[in-house]
Write an enzyme that holds these catalytic residues in place. Structure first.
Site, PDB file in Angstrom:
ATOM      1  N   LYS A 133       0.876  -1.181   0.000  1.00 47.15           N
ATOM      2  CA  LYS A 133       0.000   0.000   0.000  1.00 47.15           C
ATOM      3  C   LYS A 133       0.907   1.223   0.000  1.00 47.15           C
ATOM      4  O   LYS A 133       2.052   1.144   0.469  1.00 47.15           O
ATOM      5  CB  LYS A 133      -0.885   0.012   1.249  1.00 47.15           C
ATOM      6  CG  LYS A 133      -2.130   0.840   1.098  1.00 47.15           C
ATOM      7  CD  LYS A 133      -3.225   0.124   0.339  1.00 47.15           C
ATOM      8  CE  LYS A 133      -4.368   1.065   0.022  1.00 47.15           C
ATOM      9  NZ  LYS A 133      -5.546   0.327  -0.490  1.00 47.15           N
ATOM     10  N   ASP A 190      -6.973   4.312  -4.736  1.00 49.98           N
ATOM     11  CA  ASP A 190      -7.637   4.162  -3.425  1.00 49.98           C
ATOM     12  C   ASP A 190      -8.253   5.534  -3.157  1.00 49.98           C
ATOM     13  O   ASP A 190      -8.467   6.303  -4.107  1.00 49.98           O
ATOM     14  CB  ASP A 190      -6.617   3.748  -2.341  1.00 49.98           C
ATOM     15  CG  ASP A 190      -7.284   3.329  -1.035  1.00 49.98           C
ATOM     16  OD1 ASP A 190      -7.791   2.202  -0.961  1.00 49.98           O
ATOM     17  OD2 ASP A 190      -7.324   4.134  -0.077  1.00 49.98           O
TER      18      ASP A 190
HETATM   19  P1  NDP Z   1     -12.896   7.687  -2.938  1.00 49.15           P
HETATM   20  O1  NDP Z   1     -11.853   8.709  -2.719  1.00 49.15           O
HETATM   21  O2  NDP Z   1     -13.442   7.492  -4.309  1.00 49.15           O
HETATM   22  O3  NDP Z   1     -14.138   7.966  -1.961  1.00 49.15           O
HETATM   23  C1  NDP Z   1     -13.988   8.010  -0.587  1.00 49.15           C
HETATM   24  C2  NDP Z   1     -15.326   8.360   0.038  1.00 49.15           C
HETATM   25  O4  NDP Z   1     -15.209   8.234   1.447  1.00 49.15           O
HETATM   26  C3  NDP Z   1     -15.743   9.806  -0.232  1.00 49.15           C
HETATM   27  O5  NDP Z   1     -17.136   9.886  -0.248  1.00 49.15           O
HETATM   28  C4  NDP Z   1     -15.176  10.530   0.983  1.00 49.15           C
HETATM   29  O6  NDP Z   1     -15.814  11.747   1.295  1.00 49.15           O
HETATM   30  C5  NDP Z   1     -15.418   9.510   2.069  1.00 49.15           C
HETATM   31  N1  NDP Z   1     -14.462   9.711   3.163  1.00 49.15           N
HETATM   32  C6  NDP Z   1     -13.114   9.761   3.070  1.00 49.15           C
HETATM   33  N2  NDP Z   1     -12.572   9.983   4.275  1.00 49.15           N
HETATM   34  C7  NDP Z   1     -13.607  10.091   5.136  1.00 49.15           C
HETATM   35  C8  NDP Z   1     -13.713  10.320   6.529  1.00 49.15           C
HETATM   36  N3  NDP Z   1     -12.612  10.488   7.277  1.00 49.15           N
HETATM   37  N4  NDP Z   1     -14.948  10.330   7.080  1.00 49.15           N
HETATM   38  C9  NDP Z   1     -16.065  10.153   6.319  1.00 49.15           C
HETATM   39  N5  NDP Z   1     -16.028   9.938   4.996  1.00 49.15           N
HETATM   40  C10 NDP Z   1     -14.824   9.899   4.426  1.00 49.15           C
HETATM   41  O7  NDP Z   1     -12.293   6.319  -2.356  1.00 49.15           O
HETATM   42  P2  NDP Z   1     -12.743   4.822  -2.651  1.00 49.15           P
HETATM   43  O8  NDP Z   1     -14.209   4.759  -2.859  1.00 49.15           O
HETATM   44  O9  NDP Z   1     -11.834   4.279  -3.677  1.00 49.15           O
HETATM   45  O10 NDP Z   1     -12.354   4.104  -1.282  1.00 49.15           O
HETATM   46  C11 NDP Z   1     -13.272   3.992  -0.187  1.00 49.15           C
HETATM   47  C12 NDP Z   1     -12.830   2.882   0.746  1.00 49.15           C
HETATM   48  O11 NDP Z   1     -12.775   1.636   0.021  1.00 49.15           O
HETATM   49  C13 NDP Z   1     -11.435   3.042   1.363  1.00 49.15           C
HETATM   50  O12 NDP Z   1     -11.443   2.459   2.650  1.00 49.15           O
HETATM   51  C14 NDP Z   1     -10.560   2.211   0.434  1.00 49.15           C
HETATM   52  O13 NDP Z   1      -9.366   1.776   1.067  1.00 49.15           O
HETATM   53  C15 NDP Z   1     -11.495   1.040   0.160  1.00 49.15           C
HETATM   54  N6  NDP Z   1     -11.186   0.266  -1.025  1.00 49.15           N
HETATM   55  C16 NDP Z   1     -11.115   0.848  -2.268  1.00 49.15           C
HETATM   56  C17 NDP Z   1     -10.849   0.081  -3.378  1.00 49.15           C
HETATM   57  C18 NDP Z   1     -10.902   0.646  -4.754  1.00 49.15           C
HETATM   58  O14 NDP Z   1     -10.838  -0.147  -5.697  1.00 49.15           O
HETATM   59  N7  NDP Z   1     -11.032   1.949  -4.941  1.00 49.15           N
HETATM   60  C19 NDP Z   1     -10.523  -1.351  -3.262  1.00 49.15           C
HETATM   61  C20 NDP Z   1     -10.715  -1.894  -1.921  1.00 49.15           C
HETATM   62  C21 NDP Z   1     -10.995  -1.080  -0.870  1.00 49.15           C
HETATM   63  P3  NDP Z   1     -15.094  13.149   0.931  1.00 49.15           P
HETATM   64  O15 NDP Z   1     -15.290  13.291  -0.546  1.00 49.15           O
HETATM   65  O16 NDP Z   1     -15.795  14.144   1.753  1.00 49.15           O
HETATM   66  O17 NDP Z   1     -13.640  12.986   1.313  1.00 49.15           O
END
Ligand code: NDP
Length: 451
Positions: free
Chosen positions: A130, A170
């Site tokens: 990571k 991510d």
């Molecule tokens: P994105 O950046 O596309 O979206 C993240 C989302 O989570 C946004 O809506 C963001 O809101 C919100 N968010 C981020 N930080 C916080 C916080 N501290 N409190 C509340 N909401 C928060 O990321 P992904 O969708 O790619 O990733 C989301 C999760 O999924 C992570 O845990 C990631 O590790 C996991 N994941 C992702 C994969 C992928 O293929 N993308 C694969 C496997 C796991 P805001 O816009 O306000 O920041």
């Protein structure tokens, strides 16, 4: 759990905390795994003798570097970049890059550690890693993001390669960022190689990669429900987040006739009691992916929807929950409230969204609980399929990739059942995922000797 096992866990965790002071997310991720693995390790002395747990909790290497770039006002900015190459026993390192102001070594070590188990569960030859930066992409112009990504790759390019380490996206790293980094790598190395996944379709990306984590999470939920003779149609669901994982989880839930009533971002959550539909989802995608706006705007656009500033969606009564935002977004109180309101099953789209107290609350209440290592493995699985297509110089159809994704999620589910089913038929998916992932990686390590 008997006294001997408890004593071994205490002593192992004391050592881990001493060696990794202050890294609370990393401690939490290891504790969750050790609690389910320790009884098995004690029953199988070959692992204890080879100090496998000590070795698996120590990354192969950590690369830390400065990323200097210039903003639109001509000011010089300096961020920190990391790549935690955790374990490559079963294949080249694989795992995302996260750009978020709160990224630190503890967060990346927890993510890299979990990635090792998750990648093993997919059945594909991928080690775990990571990386990322404390760079905050919010509010930055495209040109600023481009300059940052190009600068980051100037250092990162030395440490990655199609048979060494293949990063992906991510939080904060989507198609735009991957493209900037890939372009810089190609220019520096004068070679086209599949060194990143999540690329654009016209230059080596895989169909369904964007959708894979969200879709895969819903497929995993479908398998958990089917095993108990149930299904998704008509189920009331809450989703948190509104990023890549969340929006495609919503999309697949709608395809499968479930009713989704929440999404969120770091500012608060939206409750739409009428449920999302294809049109509302298209509006949300445009808001988040094109206009890069805030979720609060949805409430101004849809009459019955309400916005709850500073809150998470877990107070809304639902049967199924999909936390898809970030780590530790469900604590013990949230879990108790969800259970009290009739929660039946939960699949983690985000990494470590439920804290330890929440996990125990769900398991005690016999909620079907799909942990991240299993439930969100669809993203990395399709990244693995992207690597396979790049290596073959081929591009598979959407149907082909989706079929393979479904097959992989079914197999992951089966492995969890094999290792997590108890005598009364209840499946502890946390135990199942941890054990299945552990055995594959640990046995590879044992076969290499003392390395
Ligand atoms: P994105 O950046 O596309 O979206 C993240 C989302 O989570 C946004 O809506 C963001 O809101 C919100 N968010 C981020 N930080 C916080 C916080 N501290 N409190 C509340 N909401 C928060 O990321 P992904 O969708 O790619 O990733 C989301 C999760 O999924 C992570 O845990 C990631 O590790 C996991 N994941 C992702 C994969 C992928 O293929 N993308 C694969 C496997 C796991 P805001 O816009 O306000 O920041």
């Amino acid at each position: 759990m008997d006294r001997k096992v408890r004593g071994e866990i205490r002593s192992f965790m004391r050592g881990l905390v001493r060696r990794n002071p202050g890294e609370k997310e990393f401690h939490q991720a290891v504790r969750e795994v050790i609690e389910t693995l320790m009884p098995y390790v004690l029953e199988n002395p070959k692992y204890k003798h080879a100090q496998i747990l000590e070795r698996m909790t120590e990354p192969d290497r950590i690369i830390i570097f400065r990323v200097t770039w210039e903003d639109d006002n001509g000011e010089i900015r300096a961020n920190r970049g990391w790549r935690v190459q955790f374990n490559n026993s079963i294949g080249p390192y694989k795992g995302g890059l996260r750009f978020h102001q709160d990224v630190n070594l503890s967060v990346l070590k927890f993510l890299g550690f979990e990635q090792v188990f998750k990648n093993a569960l997919t059945g594909l030859p991928m080690g775990g890693a990571k990386g990322g930066s404390n760079f905050n992409p919010k509010g930055k112009s495209d040109r600023e993001v481009m300059r940052f990504c190009h600068s980051l790759m100037i250092e990162l390019h030395r440490h990655i390669g199609e048979s060494t380490d293949v990063p992906a996206g991510d939080i904060g790293v989507g198609g735009r960022e991957i493209s900037y980094m890939f372009g810089q790598y190609k220019r520096m190395e004068n070679r086209w190689a599949g060194i990143l996944t999540g690329k654009g379709i016209s230059y080596g990306g895989s169909l369904i990669r964007t959708e894979a984590t969200g879709y895969g999470c819903v497929y995993f939920m479908q398998r958990m429900l089917e095993r108990t003779g149930d299904g998704l149609a008509g189920k009331l669901c809450s989703v948190s987040g509104s990023g890549n994982v969340a929006l495609y989880a919503v999309e697949k839930l709608l395809h499968l006739d479930a009713k989704v009533v929440t999404v969120s971002d770091s500012g608060g959550f939206i409750h739409d009691p009428d449920g999302f539909d294809a049109e509302k989802l298209a509006w949300l995608k445009d808001l988040k992916e094109v206009r890069r706006g805030r979720i609060s705007e949805y409430a101004d656009h849809v009459p019955n929807a309400t916005y709850h500033a500073g809150e998470r969606p877990w107070s809304v009564p639902v049967e199924l929950a999909f936390p898809c935002a970030t780590q530790n977004e469900i604590d013990g109180d949230d879990a108790a409230l969800l259970v009290k309101n009739g929660l039946r099953a939960l699949a983690e789209g985000a990494n470590m969204p439920s804290n330890l107290e929440a996990i125990n609350t769900f398991l005690d209440a016999k909620v079907l609980f799909g942990p991240a290592k299993a439930a969100n493995a669809g993203g990395v699985a399709v990244s693995g399929l992207e690597q396979a297509q790049n290596a073959q110089r081929l591009a598979w159809s959407r149907e082909e990739v989706d079929r393979r994704l479904q097959e992989i999620m079914t197999q992951i589910h089966e492995k969890c059942v094999t290792y997590g089913e108890s005598e009364n038929g209840f499946v502890n998916y946390v135990k199942g995922a941890n054990l299945a992932g552990f055995i594959k990686v640990a046995d590879a390590m044992l076969s290499y000797g003392v390395v």
